[in-house]
Enzyme design. Structure first.
Site, mmCIF file in Angstrom:
data_model
loop_
_atom_site.group_PDB
_atom_site.id
_atom_site.type_symbol
_atom_site.label_atom_id
_atom_site.label_comp_id
_atom_site.label_asym_id
_atom_site.label_seq_id
_atom_site.Cartn_x
_atom_site.Cartn_y
_atom_site.Cartn_z
ATOM 1 N N LYS A 61 -14.057 2.548 -2.682
ATOM 2 C CA LYS A 61 -14.813 2.979 -1.488
ATOM 3 C C LYS A 61 -15.999 3.845 -1.901
ATOM 4 O O LYS A 61 -17.097 3.691 -1.379
ATOM 5 C CB LYS A 61 -13.900 3.823 -0.572
ATOM 6 N N HIS A 70 6.452 -27.198 0.897
ATOM 7 C CA HIS A 70 5.649 -28.262 0.290
ATOM 8 C C HIS A 70 4.523 -27.674 -0.552
ATOM 9 O O HIS A 70 3.527 -28.344 -0.824
ATOM 10 C CB HIS A 70 5.075 -29.165 1.384
ATOM 11 N N GLU A 82 0.833 -1.209 0.000
ATOM 12 C CA GLU A 82 0.000 0.000 0.000
ATOM 13 C C GLU A 82 0.868 1.259 0.000
ATOM 14 O O GLU A 82 0.443 2.308 -0.443
ATOM 15 C CB GLU A 82 -0.937 -0.033 1.221
HETATM 16 O O1 PA5 Z 1 -2.770 1.992 6.016
HETATM 17 C C1 PA5 Z 1 -3.836 2.555 5.872
HETATM 18 O O2 PA5 Z 1 -3.964 3.786 5.953
HETATM 19 C C2 PA5 Z 1 -5.092 1.758 5.607
HETATM 20 O O3 PA5 Z 1 -4.814 0.405 5.441
HETATM 21 C C3 PA5 Z 1 -6.057 1.912 6.764
HETATM 22 O O4 PA5 Z 1 -5.424 1.485 7.950
HETATM 23 C C4 PA5 Z 1 -7.350 1.128 6.550
HETATM 24 O O5 PA5 Z 1 -7.945 1.495 5.341
HETATM 25 C C5 PA5 Z 1 -8.304 1.373 7.688
HETATM 26 O O6 PA5 Z 1 -8.539 2.729 7.834
HETATM 27 P P1 PA5 Z 1 -9.163 3.343 9.141
HETATM 28 O O7 PA5 Z 1 -8.205 3.173 10.252
HETATM 29 O O8 PA5 Z 1 -9.401 4.784 8.819
HETATM 30 O O9 PA5 Z 1 -10.423 2.612 9.404
#
Ligand code: PA5
EC number: 5.3.1.9
Length: 430
Positions: free
Chosen positions: A418, A304, A283
């Site tokens: 989203k 395996h 990410e």
């Molecule tokens: O790393 C990130 O920013 C994302 O993976 C968020 O942690 C994830 O989308 C969850 O977001 P939030 O903490 O706002 O619910």
């Protein structure tokens, strides 16, 4: 003292490996990247030395533990779940919910929007003894809020509004967001996710510290390990192995076409650590058409399953082995069937020895087959070592972001999906 080492020898010495010259050519950019990180001090670099979040988390954990809680449901997803899950899996008893060895409540992670898992959690918790910790930095992630509403509903039904409110913790941005508004309205206990710390870099904030402390882990030692890492990065800068590793993985991707980074952990306890790292690397770096693909594997199990591909498949991978010097417990293999040579030889060895030998054998086989690999070695599974390693991998990811020329702290690519979800689920304004 943290005991974590990084060994990159087999990225250099393997046939077709990286050369000293390439690394030297990259070194001015690497220095600039680490200087930028240390000068800019993004929030995650300050967490290990911030006592305030630790104290607040310990105070809430103590309230949970001393209330005689039977269950603690951590509701969150992505960066709000993977770090706490990694710590719990690495450091607690493998069957913690059957043997809560440090005297805490059972721990449940409501992460995915999966009705089967969520129903399963509702089946096992005892509402009269349940605490819920809802964790979302933005304060409105659909999966998290849906799971929270379901658990809240079940608790409110069993306990009444007051009972539910006094056992709910909201871990969120201290200033804004819908969860903050709910917490203010219902007078819930709150813990902050610092505004300048992104989800996947937040494990050493209350996001990870509270559940760790609730399970009886040493949250202070986690931070001490991470602080040690920051100190060493400050001292050694581009010579710190985590920083040097950013350059190596970057070069393996961009100049050798090895765009898959497999983290193969030789301990079941580290399986969630690999999942946490996969999110961190993917990410943070996968943007503008750049980034290498992280993948988690577990040794020996995946010997395996996937090792054949790593040994003889396309030359597009770097295998990163994570091994533990001393497993927390070992098991001796009893003598039996000694007349059968295919079985009897195991007698007198230990299962930990077998794991270690297989790990070493895999490393050697990969190297001999010209498959680049590196090794991260933890002296033991301890809070200090986990804190050090997670901080080091965050540093490495941030430095790699600078080398790739991308912003490691945003995730614009997940917004489109989203928005469509919100529209289809009827959220106003979408
Ligand atoms: O790393 C990130 O920013 C994302 O993976 C968020 O942690 C994830 O989308 C969850 O977001 P939030 O903490 O706002 O619910």
């Amino acid at each position: 003292m943290a005991d974590v080492t990084f060994d990159y020898q087999n990225l250099l010495e393997v046939e077709g490996g990286l050369t000293e010259r390439e690394l030297e050519e990259l070194s001015p950019r690497l220095r600039e990247a680490v200087d930028g990180l240390l000068d800019g001090r993004p929030g995650f670099m300050r967490l290990p030395r911030t006592r305030e979040y630790l104290d607040a988390s310990l105070e809430v954990a103590e309230r949970v533990r001393s209330s005689g809680a039977t269950d603690f449901v951590h509701v969150g997803i992505g960066g709000s779940a993977l770090g706490p899950m990694a710590l719990h899996r690495a450091l607690s008893h493998p069957f913690y919910n059957l043997i809560p060895d440090r005297g805490g409540p059972r721990l449940h992670f409501a992460e995915n929007a999966d009705p089967t898992t969520l129903s399963g959690i509702l089946d096992v918790i005892e509402p009269e003894g349940t605490w819920v910790n809802v964790v979302t930095k933005s304060g409105s992630t659909a999966e998290t809020m849906a799971n929270f509403l379901v658990i809240r509903g079940a608790l409110a039904k069993a306990l009444g509004d007051f009972g539910y409110q006094s056992r709910t913790v909201a871990t969120t941005d201290p200033e804004k967001g819908f969860l903050k508004r709910i917490a203010d309205r219902e007078d819930l206990s709150t813990l902050p996710i610092p505004p300048d710390v992104g989800g996947r870099f937040s494990v050493l904030s209350p996001v990870g510290l509270l559940p760790a402390a609730v399970a009886g882990l040493d949250a202070e030692a986690l931070l001490a390990g991470a602080a040690r890492c920051v100190e060493e990065v400050e001292e050694r800068r581009d010579e710190h192995p985590a920083v040097a590793g950013a350059a190596m993985h970057y070069l393996m991707d961009t100049s050798r076409g090895r765009n898959i980074r497999v983290m193969m952990v030789y301990a079941d306890a580290l399986e969630r650590l690999a999942a946490w790292f996969v999110q961190l690397w993917a990410e943070s770096l996968g943007k503008d058409g750049k980034g290498s693909t992280p993948h988690g594997a577990v040794g020996t199990t995946d010997q395996h399953s996937q090792l054949q591909l790593y040994m003889e498949g396309p030359q597009d991978k770097v295998i990163e082995i994570v091994e533990v010097g001393r497993p927390p417990r070992d098991v001796e293999i009893p003598g039996a069937y000694e007349d059968l040579e295919g079985v009897g030889y195991l007698s007198g060895h230990t299962v930990g020895e077998l794991l270690g030998v297989e790990c070493d054998a895999t490393r050697r086989a990969l190297t001999e087959a010209g498959r680049p690999n590196d090794t991260i070695r933890l002296g033991s599974l301890s809070e200090e070592n986990l804190g050090y390693l997670m901080q080091a991998l965050e540093v490495q990811t941030a430095v790699a972001g600078a080398l790739y020329g991308v912003n490691p702290y945003d995730q614009p690519g997940v917004e489109a999906g989203k928005r469509i979800t919100y529209r289809r689920m009827g959220r106003p304004g979408y």
